[in-house]
Design a protein around this motif. Structure first.
Motif, mmCIF file in Angstrom:
data_model
loop_
_atom_site.group_PDB
_atom_site.id
_atom_site.type_symbol
_atom_site.label_atom_id
_atom_site.label_comp_id
_atom_site.label_asym_id
_atom_site.label_seq_id
_atom_site.Cartn_x
_atom_site.Cartn_y
_atom_site.Cartn_z
ATOM 1 N N ARG A 54 0.821 -1.154 -0.018
ATOM 2 C CA ARG A 54 0.096 0.061 -0.138
ATOM 3 C C ARG A 54 0.779 1.469 0.040
ATOM 4 O O ARG A 54 0.486 2.341 -0.743
ATOM 5 C CB ARG A 54 -0.861 0.025 1.245
ATOM 6 C CG ARG A 54 -1.955 -0.851 1.106
ATOM 7 C CD ARG A 54 -2.736 -0.702 2.436
ATOM 8 N NE ARG A 54 -3.200 0.582 2.563
ATOM 9 C CZ ARG A 54 -4.232 1.384 2.192
ATOM 10 N NH1 ARG A 54 -5.108 0.632 1.514
ATOM 11 N NH2 ARG A 54 -4.526 2.671 2.523
ATOM 12 N N LEU A 91 -7.726 -3.283 -4.220
ATOM 13 C CA LEU A 91 -7.151 -1.925 -3.969
ATOM 14 C C LEU A 91 -5.698 -1.921 -4.257
ATOM 15 O O LEU A 91 -5.145 -0.773 -4.241
ATOM 16 C CB LEU A 91 -7.543 -1.222 -2.993
ATOM 17 C CG LEU A 91 -8.908 -1.076 -2.636
ATOM 18 C CD1 LEU A 91 -9.300 -0.043 -1.331
ATOM 19 C CD2 LEU A 91 -9.480 -0.012 -3.837
ATOM 20 N N MET A 157 -16.163 7.758 -6.096
ATOM 21 C CA MET A 157 -15.001 8.180 -5.490
ATOM 22 C C MET A 157 -13.872 8.500 -6.379
ATOM 23 O O MET A 157 -13.662 7.708 -7.468
ATOM 24 C CB MET A 157 -14.556 7.174 -4.464
ATOM 25 C CG MET A 157 -13.728 7.734 -3.224
ATOM 26 S SD MET A 157 -13.278 6.637 -1.982
ATOM 27 C CE MET A 157 -12.356 5.358 -2.617
ATOM 28 N N ARG C 100 -19.651 4.206 8.749
ATOM 29 C CA ARG C 100 -18.921 5.474 8.127
ATOM 30 C C ARG C 100 -19.311 6.854 8.918
ATOM 31 O O ARG C 100 -18.434 7.535 9.538
ATOM 32 C CB ARG C 100 -19.334 5.533 6.592
ATOM 33 C CG ARG C 100 -18.575 6.765 6.101
ATOM 34 C CD ARG C 100 -19.186 7.225 4.720
ATOM 35 N NE ARG C 100 -18.779 6.675 3.567
ATOM 36 C CZ ARG C 100 -17.875 7.026 2.744
ATOM 37 N NH1 ARG C 100 -17.051 7.989 3.070
ATOM 38 N NH2 ARG C 100 -17.699 6.652 1.519
ATOM 39 N N GLU C 104 -16.563 9.000 11.215
ATOM 40 C CA GLU C 104 -16.377 10.353 10.468
ATOM 41 C C GLU C 104 -16.712 11.323 11.333
ATOM 42 O O GLU C 104 -16.078 12.565 11.604
ATOM 43 C CB GLU C 104 -17.059 10.511 8.961
ATOM 44 C CG GLU C 104 -16.323 9.731 7.940
ATOM 45 C CD GLU C 104 -16.702 9.991 6.609
ATOM 46 O OE1 GLU C 104 -17.765 10.882 6.407
ATOM 47 O OE2 GLU C 104 -16.409 9.509 5.747
ATOM 48 N N ARG C 131 -11.829 -0.156 6.032
ATOM 49 C CA ARG C 131 -11.695 -0.405 4.688
ATOM 50 C C ARG C 131 -10.883 0.673 3.801
ATOM 51 O O ARG C 131 -11.137 1.865 4.532
ATOM 52 C CB ARG C 131 -13.165 -0.640 3.958
ATOM 53 C CG ARG C 131 -14.087 0.550 4.232
ATOM 54 C CD ARG C 131 -15.335 0.306 3.541
ATOM 55 N NE ARG C 131 -15.271 0.144 1.856
ATOM 56 C CZ ARG C 131 -16.291 0.201 0.889
ATOM 57 N NH1 ARG C 131 -17.175 0.267 1.486
ATOM 58 N NH2 ARG C 131 -16.026 -0.038 -0.256
ATOM 59 N N GLY C 132 -10.300 0.438 2.965
ATOM 60 C CA GLY C 132 -9.332 1.449 2.513
ATOM 61 C C GLY C 132 -10.252 2.744 1.807
ATOM 62 O O GLY C 132 -9.342 3.668 1.817
ATOM 63 N N GLU C 133 -11.089 2.311 1.590
ATOM 64 C CA GLU C 133 -12.038 3.529 0.907
ATOM 65 C C GLU C 133 -12.393 4.761 2.031
ATOM 66 O O GLU C 133 -12.511 5.858 1.413
ATOM 67 C CB GLU C 133 -13.281 3.155 0.081
ATOM 68 C CG GLU C 133 -12.953 2.328 -1.171
ATOM 69 C CD GLU C 133 -12.842 0.750 -0.794
ATOM 70 O OE1 GLU C 133 -12.646 0.305 0.349
ATOM 71 O OE2 GLU C 133 -12.869 -0.011 -1.758
ATOM 72 N N TYR C 134 -12.306 4.414 3.159
ATOM 73 C CA TYR C 134 -12.895 5.333 3.968
ATOM 74 C C TYR C 134 -11.689 6.149 4.723
ATOM 75 O O TYR C 134 -11.209 6.217 5.655
ATOM 76 C CB TYR C 134 -13.431 4.655 5.345
ATOM 77 C CG TYR C 134 -14.856 4.213 5.026
ATOM 78 C CD1 TYR C 134 -15.484 4.244 3.906
ATOM 79 C CD2 TYR C 134 -15.495 3.675 6.012
ATOM 80 C CE1 TYR C 134 -16.763 3.687 3.520
ATOM 81 C CE2 TYR C 134 -16.835 3.140 6.029
ATOM 82 C CZ TYR C 134 -17.295 3.074 4.833
ATOM 83 O OH TYR C 134 -18.666 2.756 4.620
ATOM 84 N N ALA C 135 -11.232 7.107 3.653
ATOM 85 C CA ALA C 135 -10.241 7.995 4.000
ATOM 86 C C ALA C 135 -10.480 9.003 4.986
ATOM 87 O O ALA C 135 -9.715 9.193 5.798
ATOM 88 C CB ALA C 135 -9.745 8.695 2.653
ATOM 89 N N ARG C 171 -5.535 0.358 7.505
ATOM 90 C CA ARG C 171 -6.325 0.389 6.416
ATOM 91 C C ARG C 171 -6.303 -0.574 5.403
ATOM 92 O O ARG C 171 -5.276 -1.156 5.048
ATOM 93 C CB ARG C 171 -5.936 1.697 5.725
ATOM 94 C CG ARG C 171 -6.117 2.951 6.302
ATOM 95 C CD ARG C 171 -5.777 4.185 5.507
ATOM 96 N NE ARG C 171 -6.763 4.435 4.389
ATOM 97 C CZ ARG C 171 -6.835 5.226 3.547
ATOM 98 N NH1 ARG C 171 -5.634 6.103 3.649
ATOM 99 N NH2 ARG C 171 -7.486 5.374 2.552
ATOM 100 N N SER C 172 -7.366 -1.398 5.201
ATOM 101 C CA SER C 172 -7.501 -2.568 4.476
ATOM 102 C C SER C 172 -7.298 -2.026 2.911
ATOM 103 O O SER C 172 -7.328 -0.825 2.433
ATOM 104 C CB SER C 172 -8.816 -3.307 4.838
ATOM 105 O OG SER C 172 -8.710 -4.434 3.861
#
Ligand SMILES: Cc1cc2nc3c(=O)[nH]c(=O)nc-3n(C[C@H](O)[C@H](O)[C@H](O)COP(=O)(O)O)c2cc1C
Ligand code: SF4
Ligand code: FES
Lengths: 194, 942, 429
Positions: A54, A91, A157, C100, C104, C131-135, C171-172
């Motif tokens: 990553r 990802l 996104m 989420r 957040e 999950r990786g998308e949840y920045a 972070r996945s």
């Protein structure tokens, strides 16, 4: 003329137990530093493999064979084991991607709210299918599972930035803005390129 | 023992196992894929579903996976319940959605577990209408084919390769129904047990490439129990042969594993599996050859090299007989040189022919002494030679100087399993059944202690908790220190470096604390004190714990320990022979060399000295080798797969192998040539008449047993040629063997009678006993509905138990004798600026003489190389991969240099037996000088 | 959004679009970390008991009693010295959007809940697997962890006591199966996220083989106020059988999609019609998935059911994550099931047969039906496939979850399937 009856070209491999020739690639000191920081968080080095991929991807956009080898050498994790993990997680990109990766949510709520139509729109606008990158190297389109914003579906996104309640016109706007941004940005890149 | 009910029948089953293996053990056919008897359960394929009922009242029950369900005393189950059968059929239907249905062109067809299970579940109608996904295949080297489209994703391949055998270059890649089992990129599979994938894979993804080149269906292979001749472990194999058609000779097509609980279990190493092909090699001797009068001229020819021409066997035997006649008249001397790679029977025959006093081992004094040391140590009652399951059970292991992966590969695989015992203990504590493979493996923590001390560790580095790299002399001292510590000596008083002392103490403590400690050493370092040291450690442990201690001593060749039994210590080596030959006023002399390349046994000068004393050299062998060049008369000897005989493995276990097929040309067992020569003599003495009278292999086996009580078991390891079951011999061919007449039709339309076998109670035909489990003589592992090797469980007493009907193991009988209190002293040659100490190292491919001639193996043998310590490399200016020249007494070799961090300083690791280095091998360990190659010779392209 | 701390303890810091307490000072001002301070005064066993008595059931989907789960962790002298707490923040179930929000908007609440859990099972390391998308959530959590450490609420010798705890954020890199708790553990260990065999359960042999508790984000977020206010109070929050409050959400073609914290046991009709404003004009409710993409469809006849675990079960579905996906009468049910199945097929880990090979087959059949190329016998095939993926038949719960919308759609919307086949096209186009 190529024919299916043409003899197959078989690449002759070196029969060697000592493994494939190692391509000399190194991790940057920044990458190493970030990877090192992860060590203290896990029980063993092997657990850091995915994190390291990553990190490398963060810096390089994707994980090339060379990057994979560099991580393998740095962490002393067999390359096949890293590949096994790298190809497992969606990802981790094992192919180059554009500067902007569009993750279009394709799950149930977004589907109900019309994501398929939006997808067609994007595909036509950018002339790419999911998994492909535009010729100018700016956009990659990917389908993604539920992004967890279903009450504002349809959503997508771009990079790490959410776009919600998408409509045909908002898509146009978002993509045009991004295109413009990169058109400006690329002038700088050209000058600084060495 | 729990009692369970399956479909209304009650069964007593073993404790601590899962329902699937319980069902199989009872002979109930329950399909499965991902479970493997040696690897346990992971519940991936969902093929083994059965119904479990809560109690007698419960009519519905619930589906459970047999392999994931522990047997419960009083448990009620159904294999035949409608829903279970439907479910299992559905699983196959799912699995087949992407399968290409290419059975007709698949090497696995006819022995495919997937075919069997498809039949068993009754899935006959394809309802899937979609397209099939296709994969690209990889090049995996010269041994293994890859056809991923046949994959059913049972994960067995990677579980075997990675989890069981420790390989790290084959992995599951991708996910969902795109999973792919392969390497990161094309290339040879690096693990030395890769060949087992062929048997582990239940379908045709991984198949034997050497077999593919000339494959036939399993049912067309003729087979018999055999012993792998490529090392001294003595793995059991089932080689398969079939006539090539058109009247050509039969060809050995492949080797597969033949289950033997005590030795190889379910797995072979790649040398054993792919080494068979030497019998088909171009270097194979099939005719009788005689030297012509003219001498060889040519740049590569040495003085004395002969030119050979084919002669009729009768002529050759006649010549041999004339020599024998002269010997009888006292006009000639006859000296015989035996072989560590030939059977006891052949060696014995030669010994009988030449007389005990004229029989030599063909080994150097050092090599023979090592074998006698092994023998000596094994005679000590405080020591026992462990079987493979014993090794797998060890909870602390000390390896002294043996690079097992390359010298006794199957033992290495067993040590790898032993390294998991700590994990297994932990699992037991957490009440996780040991067959729950993934759950047990997920428990981390340290390996069971495996300590390694030696020159090189190739395969087990990842499981070794501590390693000490040094020359054998130092390792012997280290072993001695451990022995002394175990006996209670004061560590402080020892003359050892601090870290070494610390390691010795840790090792001693660990071994003493272990329940099943195991010491491993052997002959490969060619250093007697190492074996002595190992013996001392083992007996010290035995003394302290008052139980005998396991000690595995690896011997170099398949019958090393057997041959050594013919000689009393100090007798029978080549040095003695040289002395004999030179010391005496000599009669004309004939040297008979049995299956031995003397140039691998001693330096060229010594061999030359011996051969030049002989007026004739008669050689019996299977492959053209360096000794051939000096032979006057050459007889084609049968290879293991073509003959019957007995070998003694490193553990002293006596095993018999049977002819799989008749060798082509004039090939026959060496002893038959000797018997033929004897019977051709016009007047024969009583001694010769005994030899001339031998007709059956068993005649010799019995004679050996009669003459040498050590080998008394030879009469018991298998029945003689007259043995019958229900009046029948055991069939070597399956009852579906096809084309018996057609295969020769182009040459001859008459029905050929099968070859007669005078030696074994087995027939070279399909007529005879076929039933699984009736006798261990059957190597056709097949049972109705079970065409693949998975059917082996039908031949076992319980899952993973001994073969049905198997007797033994039969060890050679030796007078017990305690080892003396050997003193081990530093006899290391002194450091020398000029010279390096050369140490023998080994390679799975190349170190063994015969397998090196198998085409696939030959293609992967490394070019001559040497390992040099990094500091030495810097000192001498050696760059990695550079060619350097190694100078020994009078000889020199160019070697590619590999820089190593573990090669002991001041030493050079030189691979024993590697083609091109055969001659230097006998002088290892020794001394040599390393010099840069003149630039003109480096042969390096820029 | 309601914000009464006594009725809305989960969202009391979330006020409409405003973030009330993303920094620690405001979080503490609003009553934050009181549960944690209180917990540190209690014996670990006492906390476990309180959570158990409070009747808190896991909010990740299975609804297992959280305190009971914690009680399986070995304790005492003989037990392993290393244990772990892991927060499952992989939220990827189609139609699920509650974790989420919590992360957040109120990151400290999660950290507080995890700290209490760690103390309760005597773990000294905790991971948030996000999950990786949840920045954004990841960034806020990272900040919150640093703040809490700075304030002495995490780290060594917390608040001057003996207890120490490190919380790490992981972070996945994608994949729905990472949400399955044992697959999650493999992913956390840097391996392929393949589920593990159970038993042994993670509480006995989890992360790196050590005792481990895995809970959902929302589950942890319930813990602080449960501890602070007590089990009785907590139970009283529920309106029906089940205890506490819960985040319920509605997506689909309703007037006002969103998330609300409501008492357990709130009737579905109330959630959809009052909070979500009912169907968009001109549309009728045809059915709904009560708790995310892996639950069985229910129909209009089920609207009056309370959102309680057992009540929904009895009706033939599952409460799941409590986020409702509404299907309207202008949207093709076959298409929706196809979309869901495509998701599950793609997210299958590839380990066991019915899921790995069965789901892609189902996708192909559904595609055919949707394209008007279906055959009548396809429906039996679908039913058969769904049955093959039933609970216990597969290695983990992904496939049974995937089977739920399929099997229920075949019951509830059978006519739609038949229409596709007989008409030779999708009637909704
Ligand atoms: C395929 C699959 C995906 C799951 N995804 C999630 C998830 O994203 N988040 C979650 O909290 N639980 C998820 N679960 C449930 C978890 O396995 C586990 O039950 C849960 O994390 C336990 O926490 P709880 O007791 O607090 O609910 C999933 C389960 C399955 C089978
Ligand atoms: S049901 Fe089987 S294949 Fe599907 S995700 Fe679970 S373990 Fe993997
Ligand atoms: S053999 Fe039981 S699930 Fe594979």
């Amino acid at each position: 003329m190529s024919s299916i009856f043409e003899p197959e070209v078989v690449e002759v491999m070196e029969h060697s137990k000592s493994g494939p020739n190692r391509i000399e690639t190194r991790l940057s000191s920044k990458e190493k530093e970030e990877i090192d920081r992860e060590f203290s968080h896990y029980e063993d080095k092997a657990s850091v493999g995915l994190e390291a991929l990553r990190i490398v991807q963060k810096h390089r956009g994707w994980v090339s064979d060379e990057s994979l080898q560099a991580v393998s050498a740095y962490l002393n994790i067999p390359i096949a084991q890293l590949e096994s993990v790298a190809t497992y997680f969606q990802l981790i990109f094992r192919q180059p991607v554009g500067k902007e990766v569009i993750f279009l949510c394709k799950s149930a709520s977004c589907w109900i709210m019309g994501c398929n139509r939006l997808q067609k729109k994007i595909e036509e606008k950018l002339q790419i299918k999911p998994g492909e990158t535009t010729e100018d190297g700016i956009f990659t389109l990917l389908e993604t599972p539920c992004l967890g914003d279903c009450d504002r579906a349809p959503v997508m996104m771009i990079g790490e930035e959410m776009h919600r309640n998408l409509t045909d016109s908002s898509i146009d706007e978002i993509i045009e803005n991004k295109t413009l941004y990169h058109a400006e940005g690329s002038g700088h890149a050209d000058q600084s390129a060495d | 023992m729990p009692t369970i009910t399956i479909d209304g029948e009650q069964y007593q089953v073993d404790d601590d196992q899962n329902l699937l293996s319980a069902c199989l053990a009872q002979g109930i056919n329950l399909p499965y894929f991902c479970w493997h008897p040696a690897m346990g359960s992971v519940g991936a394929c969902r093929q083994c579903a059965v119904v479990e009922y809560r109690d007698a009242e419960d009519q519905r029950g619930r589906l459970v996976m047999g392999c994931m369900t522990p047997v419960r005393d009083g448990g009620i189950y159904s294999v035949n319940a409608e829903n279970a059968r439907e479910f299992r059929g559905g699983i196959i239907e799912d699995l087949m959605t992407n399968h290409p249905h290419d059975c007709p062109v698949c090497e696995e067809g006819g022995e495919c577990h997937l075919q069997d299970m498809t039949e068993m579940t009754g899935h006959t109608n394809r309802r899937y209408r979609g397209s099939k996904r296709t994969h690209r295949n990889q090049y995996l080297g010269p041994f293994i084919n890859h056809e991923m489209n046949r994959c059913i994703a049972c994960y067995r391949c990677t579980r075997f390769y990675r989890d069981y055998a420790g390989g790290d270059d084959l992995q599951p890649l991708g996910r969902n129904n795109q999973v792919y089992f392969g390497r990161q990129r094309d290339g040879m599979l690096e693990n030395g047990f890769s060949g087992n994938l062929v048997e582990v894979c239940p379908t045709g993804v991984f198949t034997d490439k050497t077999f593919s080149e000339h494959f036939v269906r399993k049912w067309d292979l003729q087979s018999a129990p055999s012993i792998c001749e490529h090392c001294a472990v003595g793995c059991n194999t089932a080689p398969g042969a079939r006539e090539a058609g058109n009247g050509q000779d039969a060809l050995l097509r492949r080797v597969v594993n033949l289950y033997n609980r005590d030795i190889n279990g379910y797995f072979l190493c790649d040398r054993g599996r792919f080494g068979y092909d030497y019998v088909n090699s171009d270097a194979r001797i099939k005719k009788v050859l005689a030297a012509r009068g003219d001498e060889m001229i040519g740049s590569t020819a040495g003085a004395g090299d002969r030119v050979h021409g084919e002669v009729h066997p009768r002529e050759g035997v006649q010549k041999f007989a004339e020599i024998l006649a002269a010997v009888q008249r006292g006009q000639r001397r006859l000296i015989g040189i035996g072989s560590t790679r030939s059977s006891l029977e052949n060696n014995f025959a030669l010994r009988q022919l030449v007389g005990g006093g004229n029989f030599y081992s063909g080994l150097s004094a050092r090599d023979l002494e090592l074998l006698h040391l092994v023998d000596r140590v094994q005679r000590d009652d405080r020591i026992h030679s462990p079987s493979t399951p014993d090794i797998e059970n060890a909870d602390a292991i000390l390896i002294l100087g043996e690079d097992l992966d390359n010298t006794a590969p199957r033992i290495s695989l067993a040590v790898r399993q032993a390294a998991r015992n700590r994990q297994k203990q932990q699992a037991k504590k957490l009440k996780i059944p040991l067959w729950q493979d993934a759950s047990v493996r997920q428990l981390r923590g340290e390996h069971s202690p495996v300590f390694f001390a030696g020159t090189e560790i190739s395969g087990l580095a990842d499981v070794a908790n501590a390693t000490l790299f040094d020359a054998p002399g130092q390792i012997a001292l280290f072993a001695d220190a451990i022995a002394q510590l175990i006996q209670g000596s004061d560590a402080a008083a020892m003359d050892l470096a601090a870290d070494r002392r610390e390691l010795a103490m840790r090792t001693a403590d660990t071994l003493l604390a272990a329940k099943n400690p195991l010491i491993i050493s052997g002959c490969s370092s060619r250093y007697g004190d190492l074996i002595r040291g190992a013996g001392k450690v083992a007996t010290a442990i035995a003394n302290r714990t008052a139980t005998n201690c396991a000690l595995y001593l690896a011997c170099p060749e398949v019958n090393s320990l057997g041959l050594a039994q013919f000689f009393s210590p100090g007798r029978g080596h080549l040095e003695q022979l040289t002395q004999e030959l030179h010391g005496k006023e000599r009669d004309p002399l004939t040297l008979v060399v049995l299956e031995n390349d003397l140039y691998r046994r001693a330096d060229p000068q010594t061999v030359e000295r011996i051969l030049s004393c002989a007026d004739e050299v008669i050689l019996l062998d299977s492959l053209l080798n360096s000794t051939v060049k000096r032979a006057d008369l050459i007889f084609p000897a049968a290879a293991t797969a073509e003959s019957q005989g007995s070998y003694i493995n490193s553990n002293g276990q006596t095993q018999r192998f049977y002819a799989v097929y008749e060798g082509g040309g004039y090939i026959q067992e060496s002893w038959r040539w000797l018997a033929d020569a004897a019977s051709f003599c016009e007047q024969i003495t009583a001694d010769l008449s005994v030899i001339a009278a031998w007709q059956h292999s068993m005649d010799l086996s019995e004679a050996v047993a009669a003459e040498f009580p050590t080998f008394e078991a030879l009469e018991k390891v298998g029945p003689d040629e007259d043995y019958r079951i229900d009046g029948l011999k055991v069939a070597r061919q399956g009852h579906r063997y096809s084309g018996r007449t057609a295969v020769r039709a182009k040459a001859e339309v008459a029905e050929f009678p099968p070859h007669l076998d005078p030696d074994a109670p087995m027939a070279f035909s399909m007529e005879g006993i076929q039933s699984p489990g009736a006798t261990p003589l059957s190597a056709n592992i097949w049972s109705p509905g079970w065409n693949s090797n998975q059917s082996i469980f039908k031949f076992q007493q319980g899952i993973g138990g001994a073969r049905k009907g198997a007797k033994g193991p039969f060890k050679i009988r030796r007078q017990s004798q305690s080892i003396p209190d050997w003193t081990i002293s530093a006899a290391e040659p002194e450091q020398d600026e000029e010279q390096l100490i050369t140490l023998p190292i080994y390679r799975m491919f190349g170190s063994d003489e015969l397998s090196a001639s198998a085409a696939a193996i030959a293609s992967v043998i490394e070019v001559p190389f040497a390992l040099i310590n990094r500091a030495d490399a810097e000192r001498l200016g050696v760059q990695p991969s550079q060619l350097w020249r190694l100078h020994t007494d009078g000889n020199s070799y160019s070697l590619r240099m590999h820089v190593s961090d573990t090669q002991p300083p001041g030493t050079l690791g030189v691979p024993c037996g590697l083609p091109g280095l055969e001659a230097v091998s006998s002088q290892l360990p020794g001394r040599a000088q390393l010099k840069p190659l003149p630039a003109t010779e480096t042969g390096e392209t820029p | 959004m309601l914000t009464n701390p006594l009725t809305n303890p989960l969202t009391k810091n979330i006020r409409g679009p405003e973030n009330v307490a993303t920094d620690i000072a405001r979080y503490e001002d609003n009553g934050g970390y009181r549960g944690w301070r209180k917990a540190l005064q209690l014996a670990p066993e006492e906390i476990v008991k309180r959570v158990q008595d409070g009747g808190l059931r896991g909010r990740g989907g299975a609804g297992f009693n959280t305190g009971l789960k914690w009680s399986f962790v070995p304790r005492g002298e003989d037990s392993p010295s290393v244990k772990y707490v892991v927060c499952n923040a992989d939220e990827m179930e189609p139609g699920t959007f509650k974790d989420r929000l919590l992360m957040e908007r109120d990151p400290h609440l999660l950290i507080e809940g995890m700290a209490i859990a760690a103390y309760a099972i005597e773990a000294r390391t905790a991971y948030i697997f996000i999950r990786g998308e949840y920045a954004l959530a990841a960034a806020r959590l990272e900040l919150a962890i640093a703040e809490a450490k700075e304030a002495g609420l995490l780290g060594s010798n917390i608040l001057g006591g003996d207890f120490s705890l490190e919380v790490h954020l992981h972070r996945s890199a994608g994949n729905y199966i990472c949400g399955e708790e044992t697959a999650l553990l493999n992913a956390l260990e840097g391996r392929r996220a393949i589920p593990r065999a159970k038993p042994p359960f993670p509480q006995v042999s989890g992360l790196w083989g050590k005792p481990t508790v895995v809970n959902n984000v929302e589950t942890f977020c319930n813990v602080p106020h449960l501890i602070e206010m007590g089990a009785d109070w907590y139970r009283g929050l529920g309106r029906g059988e089940d205890a506490g409050s819960k985040l319920f959400g509605v997506s689909g073609k309703v007037k006002n999609p969103g998330t609300w914290e409501l008492p357990m046991g709130t009737p579905i009709r109330e959630i959809i019609e009052e909070h979500a404003g009912g169907m968009q004009d001109g549309l009728k409710l045809k059915g709904f998935l009560p708790g995310g993409g892996s639950t069985d469809f229910l129909g209009p006849q089920h609207l009056d059911l309370p959102m309680d675990y057992d009540a929904i079960s009895k009706a033939g579905s599952r409460m799941g994550t409590g986020t409702i996906i509404v299907l309207d009468d202008h949207t093709c049910p076959v298409g929706l099931v196809l979309n869901l199945t495509q998701f599950f097929a793609r997210e299958s880990c590839g380990w066991c047969t019915p899921c790995r090979d069965g789901l892609p087959w189902v996708v192909k059949i559904l595609q055919r039906i949707e394209n008007g190329e279906g055959l009548p016998e396809d429906l039996d095939l679908l039913r058969e496939q769904a049955a093959r993926m039933g609970p216990g038949n597969t290695f983990c719960a992904l496939a049974p979850g995937a089977a739920e919308p399929i099997q229920s759609a075949l019951k509830l919307f059978e006519q739609d399937f038949i229409d596709h086949i007989t008409k030779g096209c999708c009637p909704y186009l």
